[in-house]
Scaffold this motif. Structure first.
Motif, short mmCIF file in Angstrom:
data_model
loop_
_atom_site.label_atom_id
_atom_site.label_comp_id
_atom_site.label_asym_id
_atom_site.label_seq_id
_atom_site.Cartn_x
_atom_site.Cartn_y
_atom_site.Cartn_z
N UNK A 228 7.17 -12.25 6.88
CA UNK A 228 6.37 -12.62 5.72
C UNK A 228 7.06 -12.21 4.43
N UNK A 229 6.76 -12.96 3.38
CA UNK A 229 7.30 -12.63 2.07
C UNK A 229 6.61 -11.37 1.54
N UNK A 230 7.38 -10.50 0.95
CA UNK A 230 6.89 -9.20 0.48
C UNK A 230 6.99 -9.12 -1.04
N UNK A 231 5.93 -8.66 -1.68
CA UNK A 231 5.99 -8.41 -3.11
C UNK A 231 6.76 -7.13 -3.38
N UNK A 232 7.82 -7.22 -4.15
CA UNK A 232 8.69 -6.08 -4.41
C UNK A 232 8.30 -5.38 -5.71
N UNK A 233 8.12 -6.16 -6.75
CA UNK A 233 7.84 -5.57 -8.07
C UNK A 233 7.23 -6.63 -8.97
N UNK B 46 1.48 -3.55 -17.42
CA UNK B 46 1.50 -2.79 -16.17
C UNK B 46 2.71 -3.20 -15.34
N UNK B 47 3.17 -2.27 -14.54
CA UNK B 47 4.22 -2.57 -13.58
C UNK B 47 3.78 -2.13 -12.19
N UNK B 48 4.34 -2.78 -11.20
CA UNK B 48 4.02 -2.49 -9.80
C UNK B 48 5.32 -2.46 -9.02
N UNK B 49 5.39 -1.53 -8.07
CA UNK B 49 6.52 -1.46 -7.15
C UNK B 49 6.00 -1.26 -5.73
N UNK B 50 6.61 -1.94 -4.81
CA UNK B 50 6.33 -1.66 -3.40
C UNK B 50 6.81 -0.24 -3.08
N UNK C 75 14.11 -1.05 -10.55
CA UNK C 75 13.46 -1.05 -11.86
C UNK C 75 13.32 -2.47 -12.36
N UNK C 76 12.10 -2.85 -12.71
CA UNK C 76 11.85 -4.18 -13.27
C UNK C 76 11.84 -4.07 -14.79
N UNK C 77 12.40 -5.07 -15.43
CA UNK C 77 12.39 -5.10 -16.90
C UNK C 77 12.45 -6.55 -17.36
N UNK D 32 -0.11 -16.59 -14.63
CA UNK D 32 -0.68 -16.13 -15.90
C UNK D 32 -1.16 -14.68 -15.83
N UNK D 33 -0.74 -13.93 -16.79
CA UNK D 33 -1.23 -12.59 -17.14
C UNK D 33 -1.08 -11.48 -16.10
N UNK D 34 -1.85 -11.51 -15.01
CA UNK D 34 -1.95 -10.33 -14.15
C UNK D 34 -1.16 -10.47 -12.86
N UNK D 35 -0.72 -9.33 -12.35
CA UNK D 35 0.05 -9.29 -11.11
C UNK D 35 -0.81 -9.51 -9.86
N UNK D 36 -2.09 -9.16 -9.94
CA UNK D 36 -3.04 -9.37 -8.84
C UNK D 36 -2.49 -8.89 -7.51
N UNK D 37 -2.06 -7.62 -7.49
CA UNK D 37 -1.57 -6.99 -6.27
C UNK D 37 -0.34 -7.66 -5.69
N UNK D 38 0.30 -8.51 -6.50
CA UNK D 38 1.56 -9.17 -6.11
C UNK D 38 1.40 -9.87 -4.76
N UNK D 39 0.36 -10.66 -4.65
CA UNK D 39 0.14 -11.49 -3.47
C UNK D 39 0.73 -12.85 -3.75
N UNK D 40 1.58 -13.31 -2.86
CA UNK D 40 2.38 -14.50 -3.17
C UNK D 40 1.54 -15.76 -3.40
N UNK D 41 0.42 -15.87 -2.73
CA UNK D 41 -0.39 -17.09 -2.88
C UNK D 41 -1.00 -17.23 -4.28
#
Length: 124
Positions: A44-49, A57-61, A69-71, A100-109
């Protein structure tokens, strides 16, 4: 038409570094959450950052915290992923995505704009 294009993948030895880039066009970059995903064939595809709109906000697995580091550079409409201390298990196709706008737990769908991917291979 909204699009993103990744670059910067390649072959690197374990412990090395790579920087991925993602150039966006066709949408207002600063109003979008921008993310990196990765996928190994057959898995499965994994959300990395992810970085949310305007960098709120930033998110990292957990698997990449402290190493990646995301930038972003809004003037260039470009997202980056600096990857240090790479491990063989980081080997995957890396994709840039936007929503748009939010990462939403970095869920690919939840992400509607995708690039073609760039391959990262880490040798042991």
């Amino acid at each position: 038409e909204a699009s993103v294009v990744e670059s910067g993948g390649g072959l690197v030895q374990a412990g090395g570094s790579l920087r991925l880039s993602c150039t966006a066009s066709g949408f207002t970059f600063d109003d979008y959450a921008m993310a990196w995903f990765r996928q190994v064939s057959g898995k499965e595809r994994e959300g990395v950052s992810c970085v949310s709109w305007r960098g709120h906000d930033t998110y990292y697995a957990d698997s990449v915290k402290g190493r990646f580091t995301i930038s972003h550079d809004n003037a260039k409409n470009t997202l980056y992923l600096q990857m240090n201390s790479l491990k063989p298990e980081d080997t995957a196709m890396y994709y840039c995505a936007a929503r748009p706008r939010l990462c939403l737990s970095v869920i690919d769908s939840y992400f509607g704009i995708w690039g073609q991917g760039t391959q990262v291979t880490v040798s042991s």
